[in-house]
Structures are given as C-alpha cells and as structure tokens.
Design a protein around this motif. Structure first.
Motif, PDB file in Angstrom:
ATOM      1  N   GLN A   1      50.500  47.676  57.953  1.00 54.81           N
ATOM      2  CA  GLN A   1      49.243  47.696  58.884  1.00 54.81           C
ATOM      3  C   GLN A   1      50.123  48.111  60.026  1.00 54.81           C
ATOM      4  OE1 GLN A   1      45.906  45.693  58.912  1.00 54.81           O
ATOM      5  NE2 GLN A   1      45.951  47.432  60.182  1.00 54.81           N
ATOM      6  N   VAL A   2      51.327  47.693  60.440  1.00 51.61           N
ATOM      7  CA  VAL A   2      51.922  48.341  61.699  1.00 51.61           C
ATOM      8  C   VAL A   2      52.296  49.719  61.622  1.00 51.61           C
ATOM      9  CG1 VAL A   2      54.157  48.144  62.858  1.00 51.61           C
ATOM     10  CG2 VAL A   2      53.052  46.086  62.092  1.00 51.61           C
ATOM     11  N   ALA A   3      52.661  50.185  60.330  1.00 51.91           N
ATOM     12  CA  ALA A   3      53.073  51.669  60.219  1.00 51.91           C
ATOM     13  C   ALA A   3      51.829  52.507  60.245  1.00 51.91           C
ATOM     14  CB  ALA A   3      53.751  51.843  58.974  1.00 51.91           C
TER      15      ALA A   3
ATOM     16  N   PHE B   1      54.894  50.171  48.410  1.00 49.83           N
ATOM     17  CA  PHE B   1      56.082  49.684  49.168  1.00 49.83           C
ATOM     18  C   PHE B   1      56.844  48.441  48.639  1.00 49.83           C
ATOM     19  CE2 PHE B   1      54.853  53.160  51.996  1.00 49.83           C
ATOM     20  CZ  PHE B   1      56.055  53.932  51.972  1.00 49.83           C
ATOM     21  N   GLY B   2      55.968  47.738  47.747  1.00 51.92           N
ATOM     22  CA  GLY B   2      56.423  46.585  47.067  1.00 51.92           C
ATOM     23  C   GLY B   2      56.272  45.543  48.152  1.00 51.92           C
TER      24      GLY B   2
ATOM     25  N   ASP C   1      71.427  52.403  49.473  1.00 57.06           N
ATOM     26  CA  ASP C   1      70.109  52.526  49.521  1.00 57.06           C
ATOM     27  C   ASP C   1      69.134  51.848  50.733  1.00 57.06           C
ATOM     28  OD1 ASP C   1      67.265  53.258  49.199  1.00 57.06           O
ATOM     29  OD2 ASP C   1      67.123  52.309  47.102  1.00 57.06           O
ATOM     30  N   PHE C   2      68.596  52.236  51.797  1.00 51.90           N
ATOM     31  CA  PHE C   2      68.099  51.537  52.647  1.00 51.90           C
ATOM     32  C   PHE C   2      66.447  51.551  52.742  1.00 51.90           C
ATOM     33  CE2 PHE C   2      72.084  51.886  54.290  1.00 51.90           C
ATOM     34  CZ  PHE C   2      72.161  50.724  55.241  1.00 51.90           C
ATOM     35  N   GLY C   3      66.072  52.191  51.660  1.00 47.08           N
ATOM     36  CA  GLY C   3      64.564  52.241  51.226  1.00 47.08           C
ATOM     37  C   GLY C   3      63.893  53.313  51.576  1.00 47.08           C
ATOM     38  N   THR C   4      62.558  53.450  51.419  1.00 50.08           N
ATOM     39  CA  THR C   4      61.985  54.749  52.027  1.00 50.08           C
ATOM     40  C   THR C   4      60.988  54.349  53.077  1.00 50.08           C
ATOM     41  OG1 THR C   4      61.624  55.385  49.685  1.00 50.08           O
ATOM     42  CG2 THR C   4      60.227  56.492  51.035  1.00 50.08           C
ATOM     43  N   SER C   5      61.266  55.030  54.260  1.00 50.04           N
ATOM     44  CA  SER C   5      60.156  55.144  55.443  1.00 50.04           C
ATOM     45  C   SER C   5      58.983  54.997  54.922  1.00 50.04           C
ATOM     46  CB  SER C   5      60.636  56.351  56.186  1.00 50.04           C
ATOM     47  OG  SER C   5      59.714  56.186  57.382  1.00 50.04           O
ATOM     48  N   TYR C   6      58.173  54.035  55.732  1.00 47.96           N
ATOM     49  CA  TYR C   6      56.668  53.915  55.617  1.00 47.96           C
ATOM     50  C   TYR C   6      56.069  55.005  56.187  1.00 47.96           C
ATOM     51  CZ  TYR C   6      57.992  48.771  54.861  1.00 47.96           C
ATOM     52  OH  TYR C   6      58.430  47.817  54.314  1.00 47.96           O
ATOM     53  N   VAL C   7      56.764  55.771  57.238  1.00 48.50           N
ATOM     54  CA  VAL C   7      55.992  56.511  57.832  1.00 48.50           C
ATOM     55  C   VAL C   7      56.141  58.135  57.512  1.00 48.50           C
ATOM     56  CG1 VAL C   7      56.008  57.586  60.335  1.00 48.50           C
ATOM     57  CG2 VAL C   7      56.237  55.178  60.041  1.00 48.50           C
ATOM     58  N   THR C   8      57.585  58.439  57.207  1.00 45.06           N
ATOM     59  CA  THR C   8      57.776  59.714  56.758  1.00 45.06           C
ATOM     60  C   THR C   8      57.938  59.888  55.395  1.00 45.06           C
ATOM     61  OG1 THR C   8      60.267  59.351  57.038  1.00 45.06           O
ATOM     62  CG2 THR C   8      59.283  60.097  58.958  1.00 45.06           C
ATOM     63  N   ARG C   9      58.147  58.821  54.616  1.00 48.11           N
ATOM     64  CA  ARG C   9      58.052  58.808  53.090  1.00 48.11           C
ATOM     65  C   ARG C   9      59.412  59.493  52.554  1.00 48.11           C
ATOM     66  NH1 ARG C   9      53.008  56.789  50.964  1.00 48.11           N
ATOM     67  NH2 ARG C   9      52.017  56.072  53.016  1.00 48.11           N
ATOM     68  N   GLU C  10      60.247  59.494  53.653  1.00 51.06           N
ATOM     69  CA  GLU C  10      61.570  59.923  53.149  1.00 51.06           C
ATOM     70  C   GLU C  10      62.675  58.703  52.898  1.00 51.06           C
ATOM     71  OE1 GLU C  10      63.107  63.398  54.533  1.00 51.06           O
ATOM     72  OE2 GLU C  10      61.319  64.415  54.694  1.00 51.06           O
ATOM     73  N   PRO C  11      63.621  58.922  52.338  1.00 49.08           N
ATOM     74  CA  PRO C  11      64.728  57.865  52.027  1.00 49.08           C
ATOM     75  C   PRO C  11      65.352  57.771  53.354  1.00 49.08           C
ATOM     76  CG  PRO C  11      65.580  59.775  50.813  1.00 49.08           C
ATOM     77  CD  PRO C  11      64.222  60.323  51.200  1.00 49.08           C
TER      78      PRO C  11
ATOM     79  N   ALA D   1      59.548  53.903  68.081  1.00 48.13           N
ATOM     80  CA  ALA D   1      58.271  54.525  68.732  1.00 48.13           C
ATOM     81  C   ALA D   1      57.299  55.046  67.722  1.00 48.13           C
ATOM     82  CB  ALA D   1      58.775  55.904  69.465  1.00 48.13           C
ATOM     83  N   SER D   2      57.755  55.111  66.241  1.00 48.32           N
ATOM     84  CA  SER D   2      56.842  55.676  65.385  1.00 48.32           C
ATOM     85  C   SER D   2      56.537  54.312  64.422  1.00 48.32           C
ATOM     86  CB  SER D   2      57.414  56.629  64.519  1.00 48.32           C
ATOM     87  OG  SER D   2      58.811  56.304  63.912  1.00 48.32           O
ATOM     88  N   ARG D   3      56.982  53.183  65.136  1.00 42.32           N
ATOM     89  CA  ARG D   3      56.685  51.975  64.352  1.00 42.32           C
ATOM     90  C   ARG D   3      57.182  51.751  62.857  1.00 42.32           C
ATOM     91  NH1 ARG D   3      50.490  50.547  66.076  1.00 42.32           N
ATOM     92  NH2 ARG D   3      50.441  52.492  65.463  1.00 42.32           N
ATOM     93  N   ASP D   4      58.416  52.479  62.537  1.00 47.27           N
ATOM     94  CA  ASP D   4      58.800  52.406  61.310  1.00 47.27           C
ATOM     95  C   ASP D   4      59.681  51.279  61.132  1.00 47.27           C
ATOM     96  OD1 ASP D   4      60.036  53.148  58.747  1.00 47.27           O
ATOM     97  OD2 ASP D   4      60.478  55.236  59.473  1.00 47.27           O
ATOM     98  N   LEU D   5      59.352  50.094  60.843  1.00 41.12           N
ATOM     99  CA  LEU D   5      59.980  49.007  60.784  1.00 41.12           C
ATOM    100  C   LEU D   5      61.195  48.926  59.742  1.00 41.12           C
ATOM    101  CD1 LEU D   5      57.424  46.124  61.900  1.00 41.12           C
ATOM    102  CD2 LEU D   5      58.923  47.650  63.616  1.00 41.12           C
TER     103      LEU D   5
END
Lengths: 319, 276, 258
Positions: free
Chosen positions: A41-43, A60-61, A81-91, A280-284
């Motif tokens: 929701q945040v993203a 995103f599980g 591996d820090f996961g995939t960004s909710y915003v940019t969808r990049e690792p 700023a982009s709320r990519d928690l």
C-alpha cells in the motif's frame, strides 16, 4: 597474554557482534515492515486498486507469515540479495554495493582529514596549554565543533568551486574511470566532512595528551635523557591514543551517517542519497536494506575499536 | 589556579550569554517580530539589509530577521523535548543498571549499546520514512538516540556513589534501594546529568539543523534555521548572506551550549582540578 | 673529588620562595641523606639538580656536576647528562613505568639513547644482566613482561636498573621505599647500597625516615621550610642534634630504641 587468551577474547567479541547484528536486523525488520502497515500500500499509494494490491502482495511474498518473510530477507542479505524494490522492480543489492563504495571513500578520506588535523593540533594544544598558541588552538576547535558539516560544505563550494574554480562543486567520477577527476571531486566533500570532525577530535586528543603529560612515566623518560618531545612521542602518544581510539570509533559512526548530509550537498551517489531517494519514493524495502548496512557498519567499527584497544593496551590482554 | 578559575568562569559566562540570547530571541518572537515572518512580499524579494529589513529579505520577500527570531523556537523546542526525553529515560535506566549488578544491569547496558548503533540522523530518517517527517518525529528520534549517553553517565556516576561509605552504611542499615537511589544517588549524579544536558543540547541543535536541511525536520512554512540554510543553498553565489545568517545563528547556539557544558563540568567535577 | 656541588640554590614560584640558599657537596662514592617532612623542599632540590622542575618554578644559584654548570644549561646539554651522568629513582613505582612498553625495552632505552651499547641486541642483553644484578627472578622472562605483570617491589627494581644502566656518577633516590612493604623496603635499600658501592656512585638519598638514613647514608642534611638547618655525619647528627627540629624528628621516630 597467551595466544589462546587472545583468541578467546576475539571469539567472545565476535559472538557479541553477531548477536547485535541479528537483534538489530529484527528491530529494523519489525520497524520497517510492521509499523507502516502494508508495504505494498505504501509503495503503490492510496489510489491502488484492491486487485493490484493483492497481486503485488503476493508477488513480493507479503502475504506470508512475518517470520518467514524475516528469514527470507535476512537469509538473502547474507548472500548479498537485499530483495527486489517494490517501486523500481529492480534488485536492491547491486545498487546498494555501488553506493556503499562511494560512501566508504567519502568517510575514509574524511576520517583521514580529521586525523591529519587533530593529532598534530591536539598534541600542540596540550604541550602549549599554558601559552597563547595552545589556547588559540583550543578556541579554534571549540568554534569548529559548532559549524554544521553541510554549512562548511556550502562555504567550501562557494570559495573553491564557484569563486576560485579550482575544484568541482559536486558530482562523482569513479576512481577506475578517471583517477584525477575522482580525486579532485573527493577533496571538497572529504574536507567538509573531516574538518568539523577534526575539530571535535582535536579536543579529545588535547585532553588525552594533557593527561599523559602529567604521568610519572613521562618524568622517568625525561630522567633517562629523552628530550620533551622525544619523551612524548616514544612514551606518551601510544598511551594517549587509547582514550582517543574509543572516541574515534564513535566518530566513524557519526561520519558514516554525517555522510548523508554531505552527499546531499555535493550530489554524490552514495548510500546516504540512496537512502533519501528511497524514502522519497517510499521504497521501504530499500530503506530497510540501507539502514541495515549502515547499522552493521557502525557495529563493525565498534568491534574493530574493541580489538584495537586490546592490541594497544597490554593490561587488557590479561596475564 | 587563578587563571583556571577565570577561564572556567569565562566559559560559563560566555556560554550562558549565548544560550540566554537564543532563549530571549525565542521569547521575544512570541510577542513581537519586526515583520510577519511568513508574509510573502513579491516586491521585496532578495533585498539587502536596510533600515526596514535589518538582515534583508529572502527570495520570497520574507523578512530574514523575523524568521531568525521565530526559528530560535524550533531550535529550542527540538532541543528541550529531545534532551528532556533522553534525560528522563536515560538517567533512571543508568541508575538501575548501576544499582543492580546482575542480569538486569547487564541487559540495560547491552540494549544501550544496541541503540548506540542507530545514530540520531539515521533514526530520524527511519522515523520520517515510517511516520512522516516533521518536528515531532525529529524530536523523538533525536531523543531516543541520546538516551544511551545519559544512561552511561548515570551508570558510571551511580557505580561511584554505590561504593562510598555512606551508601554502604545506608545499605547495612537496611534502607531500600529506592530510598538510596532517591536520597544518595540522584543528588550526587545530578551535576553530571546537568552537564550532559548541556552537551546533548548542542548535539541536538546540530541534528535538528541537519534534519531540516534534509527535509526531515521542521515542516514549511514554520521557520527553522536549518531550513533557512537549505533554501539558501542555490542562492549562495548571489546572496551568501542568506546562508551565513542562519549558519552563524546555529554555530553560536551550539557554541553556547558547549561552553555552558564545559563551564558546568569544571564546576561539578572536582576530579579535573588536578590537571589544571 | 667532588661530584656534585650545589651553591645557594633557591627555587621560587611566582613571588613565593620554596627553597632558599641551599648549599652542599657530594664526593665520589659518597652517600648523603636529605631528610625533612613533606613540603620541606627536598624533592624540589633534587628536581633542580636534574633540571626537571615542574612548569612555572624557577631556580637560581649554582648546581655543578663536576665542572659543568647545570642551572641555565641548554635542554640539549641537560638531556645528554640525564640518564648518563645523573639518574633518578622516583617514589611511586606503580606509575613510574610506561604501562604499554615491555620493561626490558624501558631499561635498554637509556643505553641506546646515550650510545653506551652498539645496538638493540647488545642493549637487550645488558638489560637482562642488569635485571639479574638487581635480583629480579627470571631476568629473561621479566624483560619481556609489562609493568602491570610485576609487583611494586619488582617494579622498583626495574626502575633501579634503568637508573644504573649507564653507571652514572650520581644517583638520586627520592623516597624509593616509601610506597613499599617493610620487608621489600629492606631488600631495596640493601640493593641501592650494594649497587652504589660497587660502582663508586655518589648517592643523594631523599627520605623522611631517619632509620633509613641511619642505615644507608654517611652524611645527612636536614631540611625545614626550604632551608638546610643542620648537616654533618649521620652518627653525630642523630646522636647529638643541634637543632630543635632535628631533635623533634628523632623523638618522633623510634630510632633510639633500636
């Protein structure tokens, strides 16, 4: 004092480090995942449709139990591996490593500037503490502490980049691309980070050296025929270094975070600007990873300081 | 000795004066400012210092002097709440850790070390990310990050007091820990705590400025010295005045709290006497 | 032959006079005691001889080591003499050694500094020999120890070894046994006596303890409020004091009972 005693102490400290890292990771995970409510929701923002939300959550599980989310995250982090960004969808990992490099350069050179300034000035201020020159150094350091690093940065840019045009006002060139441009670009950020911390450190060095100057063993050294500065260098500085090293550890931690501000002033692509951009982009998830890296950095610094302390102070090695 | 006495009083006096000026500016701003600090005057943009505008105006035509006065409030708000929070939480924790040598004390200090791994700026950005940026989150974040320094000071002070003969006598007489903490420990470590308040205040002022500069502190349009600096960054080449005025205000406030702390420390900590 | 000659030495701080018109001589191999209460100016007198007065204190008069005038001599001259011709053992063995340096290196240092041994290795083995001569157990092992691993008595032996390293003409001991246990005191005194006799070293021994003076020194100087009020052979002074203060010191000690 045996090797095995040293190894035991090392193992104990390493265990504390590992435990601290684990607890910190739980705290960060809970704080960034549970409190904000729904990361999807945040993203995606308030206007996202329920279907999109559900799909993103699943993707995103986020619909799985917290404990397995946490274990996935931490397990991934250990292998980079820090996961995939909710915003940019990049690792997140590769970018994080890139950015970390910039910040480490900045903090490292900043620390060098601080040390190069504080050790001679602090020693001089202590040796001359009864003279006007010593008082002048102390006063100067007291003033330097009061200047925010970003103000120092802005003023340095104004003088050396805008007015004199000697150095770039910002931006980043990787060292392997153009070493000259890399170094020129690093000068002003390192100075603005280092000078202010150097002022803080100068005061600690002064206190510590002043303390050492009054010690009996320095009089013994003089009675052997060592001249004042010889006695101080051979017998005083190593002992004076001990309390300073503790402060140095705290300072490195401050610099690591202080770099955030300086990176903003000089538009450097470091971990700090990545943190601010992610907020700023709320990519928690990215925020969560960066915070973990910074906190682990601080803990690592403390660990190294502890070890250094043991190496320098024979009394702590036990007998 | 006379010289040391004089320089100690000089720190106390200079620090007290500077801090007094900041407090005075904040108090005055409640009743009077030269202009409305928020009033945007399109025709008066970027004016230099004149009789009408003592420190000139910014790029929106707002009066810099009025913003400076009102900005002192933000600085003090953040400092008072953050340091107050840290002192009220950290001091009792430190006393607890110093008085109970068993696992409780150990646990408090370990937790303390963990909080130390989260510096104020980082904590404030995390809080900003989760709760939204603003004065309140900044104050609380700086406050939490400052708790460990109070806990450490209070603990080491408590350990010293606990080994004195009058405390041993009180314990032998069956006084409760709460009584000992209230009657013996607290009065004896109060000086240390007050010194720490002054030093932490200086750090809080710097942190607030940095956070406002990054956009995680006081929200616009409320005037704040850190944000005045941030807004002036692009205009530095044309109007360095706009950066220097709030910059000097921050530096003097920090200097004031540091000097005050130094002066108070010399007064409260007789151990330093020997080195002078 | 006179090793040390002090003439009208005065020490002052600001306008305040702390030591006034102190004069005495010490011959080669002679052992002289300087007694008095704390604050009588004994330590300041010794520090003036070594040129190590605390900041802010000023000495006038004359202090001659052989033919060399020490008062007002350059730091360069003084640092060549310290640890070579004159050396000193201080009161507090617990703090007089550098805590972060092995004691063997601390003893080797004055020899390397003054070039009395050709290299580090020779200085190291000379240090081990010195440890043996001051009766430190396991000299080899002790040389590798840090100060915190040694007892107070052992540390004072190390400090004595440092002071004796270059066979000085004059050894100054400032209350070297005050901080130690009674049994250890006797051992250290015997060691100082033996070492100075063996090397024909002149000794200036500062103490407030009359029994110690009686057992170590041939001559004694009594100081009160910055002045020498009485001097002479130890036996004469202690058996028939001329000054009232010396009598009081005697009465306060249990010397006569022995």
């Amino acid at each position: 004092m045996t090797t095995s005693a040293v190894l035991m102490a090392l193992a104990r400290r390493a265990a504390i480090l590992l435990a601290s890292v684990l607890v910190a990771s739980v705290v960060i995970f809970l704080f960034m995942t549970v409190i904000p409510g729904d990361p999807a929701q945040v993203a995606l923002g308030v206007n996202a449709t329920p279907e999109l939300l559900a799909r993103t959550r699943h993707e995103f599980g986020l619909d799985r139990p917290l404990i397995s989310q946490y274990l996935d995250w931490v397990g991934g982090v250990f292998s980079g591996d820090f996961g995939t960004s909710y915003v940019t969808r990049e690792p997140i990992g590769p970018q994080l490593v890139d950015r970390l490099g910039v910040t480490v350069w900045l903090v490292g050179t900043g620390m060098l500037v601080a040390l190069a300034m504080a050790i001679p000035l602090g020693t001089l201020a202590a040796v001359r503490h009864r003279k006007p020159s010593g008082a002048a150094i102390s006063g100067f350091a007291q003033l330097g502490i009061a200047v925010p690093a970003f103000l120092a940065g802005m003023l340095l840019v104004q003088l050396f980049a805008v007015r004199l045009g000697w150095l770039p006002s910002g931006g980043w060139t990787p060292p392997n691309q153009d070493a000259g441009a890399f170094l020129r670009g690093l000068v002003l950020p390192a100075l603005s980070l280092g000078l202010v911390q150097g002022a803080v450190l100068t005061r600690y060095v002064r206190t510590s050296v002043l303390d050492t100057l009054g010690q009996d063993y320095l009089r013994t050294a003089r009675s052997k025929g060592l001249r004042p500065y010889q006695a101080l260098f051979r017998h005083g500085l190593r002992n004076a270094a001990l309390p300073v090293i503790t402060v140095l550890g705290l300072q490195l931690a401050t610099l690591l975070i202080g770099a955030v501000v300086v990176e903003r002033v000089f538009v450097l692509p470091g971990l700090g600007s990545m943190l601010l951009d992610s907020v700023a982009s709320r990519d928690l998830l990215a925020v969560q990873g960066i915070v973990l890296v910074l906190v682990v950095g601080v803990l690592l610094v403390n660990f190294v300081v502890d070890l250094l302390y043991t190496v320098l102070d024979p009394r702590l090695r036990g007998s | 000795m006379a010289l040391a006495q004089r320089s100690r009083n000089a720190s106390l006096l200079a620090g007290g004066t500077l801090v007094g000026l900041v407090v005075l500016a904040a108090l005055v701003s409640f009743g009077w400012t030269p202009h409305d600090p928020l009033r945007v005057e399109a025709t008066d943009r970027l004016l230099g210092p004149t009789g009408r505008y003592v420190f000139g105006t910014d790029r929106f035509g707002r009066d810099v002097a009025s913003q400076l006065l009102v900005g002192a409030r933000s600085t003090l708000y953040v400092g008072v709440v953050a340091v107050g929070l840290a002192a009220l939480v950290g001091t009792p924790l430190g006393i607890l850790a110093g008085m109970s040598r068993r696992w409780l004390g150990e646990f408090v200090m370990r937790a303390n070390d963990l909080v130390l791994a989260f510096p104020a700026l980082l904590l404030a950005i995390m809080f900003g990310a989760v709760f939204g940026a603003g004065t309140l989150t900044a104050m609380i974040a700086i406050g939490i990050a400052t708790v460990p320094s109070f806990a450490r000071i209070a603990r080491s002070g408590t350990l010293q007091v606990m080994s004195t003969e009058y405390v041993l006598a009180a314990r032998a007489a069956g006084r409760s820990p709460a009584f000992i903490a209230r009657r013996h420990v607290l009065p004896n470590i109060a000086g240390l705590v007050i010194v720490q308040c002054s030093v932490s205040f200086a750090i809080a002022v710097l942190a607030e400025a940095a956070l406002s500069f990054l956009g995680f502190g006081t929200r616009p349009p409320t005037p704040s010295w850190g944000r005045m600096l941030q807004e002036s960054q692009e205009l530095l080449a044309v109007e360095p005045r706009l950066a220097l005025i709030p910059g000097i205000a921050i530096a003097l406030a920090v200097l004031g709290f540091n000097l005050l702390g130094d002066g108070l420390r010399d007064r409260f900590d007789p151990r330093l006497e020997a080195y002078r | 032959m006179t090793v040390l000659r002090v003439d009208e030495l005065s020490v002052s701080a600001g306008g305040q006079s702390l030591v006034r018109d102190v004069s005495f001589q010490i011959g080669a191999g002679e052992r002289v005691g300087l007694i008095g209460e704390s604050g009588s100016g004994k330590t300041l007198t010794a520090s003036s001889v070594l040129g190590l007065l605390p900041d802010g204190l000023h000495a006038t008069g004359s202090v001659r080591l052989g033919e060399q005038e020490l008062l007002g001599a350059s730091e360069r001259t003084l640092s060549r003499l310290r640890g070579m011709e004159i050396s000193m053992v201080f009161q507090e063995p617990m703090t007089a050694l550098n805590p972060s340096m092995r004691v063997g290196s601390q003893v080797a240092e004055p020899m390397l500094l003054h070039g009395t041994r050709p290299d580090r290795r020779a200085a190291r083995s000379a240090a081990v020999e010195l440890f043996d001569s001051v009766r430190l157990p396991d000299p080899e092992g002790t040389a590798r120890a840090y100060p915190h691993q040694l007892s107070g008595g052992q540390r004072q032996r190390v400090l004595l070894a440092i002071a004796l390293a270059n066979d000085p003409a004059l050894l100054i001991c400032d209350e070297p046994t005050t901080a130690l246990d009674v049994t250890v005191q006797a051992q250290i005194l015997a060691l100082i006596l033996a070492a100075t006799r063996e090397r024909d070293t002149a000794l200036l021994f500062i103490t407030h303890d009359l029994a110690v003076v009686a057992s170590v020194c041939e001559r004694v100087l009594v100081m009160l409020d910055g002045e020498i009020i009485e001097s002479g052979g130890t036996r004469e002074v202690l058996s028939s004091p001329r000054h009232e203060y010396t009598g009081k010191l005697l009465a306060a000690s249990d010397l006569e009972a022995r």
